[in-house]
Write a protein that holds these residues in place. Sequence first.
Motif, short mmCIF file in Angstrom:
data_model
loop_
_atom_site.label_atom_id
_atom_site.label_comp_id
_atom_site.label_asym_id
_atom_site.label_seq_id
_atom_site.Cartn_x
_atom_site.Cartn_y
_atom_site.Cartn_z
N UNK A 237 0.73 -1.28 -0.01
CA UNK A 237 -0.24 -0.07 0.07
C UNK A 237 0.75 1.25 0.01
N UNK A 238 2.21 1.11 -0.09
CA UNK A 238 2.98 2.35 0.08
C UNK A 238 3.34 2.93 1.31
N UNK A 239 2.85 2.45 2.47
CA UNK A 239 2.79 3.06 3.73
C UNK A 239 3.69 2.15 4.75
N UNK A 273 3.93 4.22 -9.13
CA UNK A 273 4.63 4.62 -10.28
C UNK A 273 6.20 4.12 -10.08
N UNK A 274 6.61 4.26 -8.93
CA UNK A 274 7.92 3.57 -8.61
C UNK A 274 8.07 2.14 -9.18
N UNK A 275 7.06 1.36 -8.74
CA UNK A 275 7.07 -0.20 -8.96
C UNK A 275 6.96 -0.25 -10.35
N UNK A 276 6.09 0.32 -11.10
CA UNK A 276 5.84 0.36 -12.41
C UNK A 276 7.03 0.71 -13.42
N UNK A 294 17.54 0.90 -7.06
CA UNK A 294 17.53 1.97 -6.31
C UNK A 294 16.62 3.24 -6.90
N UNK A 295 15.66 3.68 -6.26
CA UNK A 295 14.74 4.53 -6.90
C UNK A 295 14.75 5.91 -6.17
N UNK A 296 14.86 7.17 -6.49
CA UNK A 296 14.56 8.47 -6.06
C UNK A 296 13.13 8.80 -6.45
N UNK A 301 8.15 12.69 -9.85
CA UNK A 301 7.80 11.27 -10.13
C UNK A 301 8.88 10.58 -9.63
N UNK A 302 8.97 8.95 -9.92
CA UNK A 302 10.30 8.31 -9.79
C UNK A 302 11.23 8.48 -10.79
#
Length: 343
Positions: A237-239, A273-276, A294-296, A301-302
């Motif tokens: 859930x991104x939390x 959006x990061x997962x996609x 590794x995503x910023x 967006x990411x």
Amino acid sequence: MGLGSKLAIFARRVKTASFQRMNQNIQAIHRETGKNRVFLFCDMIWCTFRYNVGYLDYHVFGFAANRGRNRKTFMTMNHNVALARMVNDSACYPILNDKFQFLEHYGPFAGRRWLDLRSATAQELEAFCKAHPVVFAKPHSDFGGRGVERLDAEQIDDYEALYARLTEGKQYLVEEAICQHEELNRLCPSSVNTLRVVTLLVNGQAQYVYSLLRMGSGQSNVDNISSGGMYTLIEADGIMHYPAFCDKTGLYYDTHPFTGTQFEGYRLPYFKESIDLCKQAAMVEPRLGYIGWDVAITPKGPVLVEGNNLPGYDMAQNAKFHPDGIGLLPVFESLVGGPIRKA
């Protein structure tokens, strides 16, 4: 794995062990569980031999309070290496390990400009810095945040000297600074706090496995765990639902020690959006089937920071994130459709 192999691994672990850090972990586990220190030491030694689990993994996995069959469900370093060998072509590792090759292959996902000092001049470095007031200079083939240096154009008065220093130190990569989303600054503004997303290619399709958020300590410009940062698991859930753990102190934190931001209930922006983004990037090179991205997160967006051909197996299995006491080995074996034999 035969007895001889287990003894060889055990001997290597003993040879490279830091008994000071081992004692630090025993003391921390004793404070957390109240268990006898001698028992913990003996059980650690047993787990090193029986499960190929070192003292830090023993602590992180919560093995002091998690016994029996559950211990067999945890992915070890040997499982991790074996999985990488199963689905990754080592000939492609330079694509991920060399930052220049990474930026060339995954440029559309990186979202930033960069300069190669192996071919650029001091004048080009000056023009780049003036166009991007904050940049980072890095070695192109190092990892763990080593050699990363923040440069502010306002504080540079001699670009010839800067160019000479950076090239002499092999900090050939100069990148435009990533503008971090304000929600991530609320956690820790001194570093880019990255999301580690692990993907696995299964039958030609990218599967999302898990994600972790890594945060800086507030005392450096990087979020690497080896540099004193901390991490926590992010659910689907991104939390944030769990405290953050710091390997360097061996402690869990409910709030960030520098900013005081509460972790539980924190919602990560642009999580889906990061997962996609990572699943799309995973399809670029099918010969690399197991990657830790590794995503910023920026205000727009990411963006990808880097990719790792041997994602860490330990952080996502932290006992605080798995109250049922079950590790990730069954998840990976279900995805690959069979057992992962230890390397």
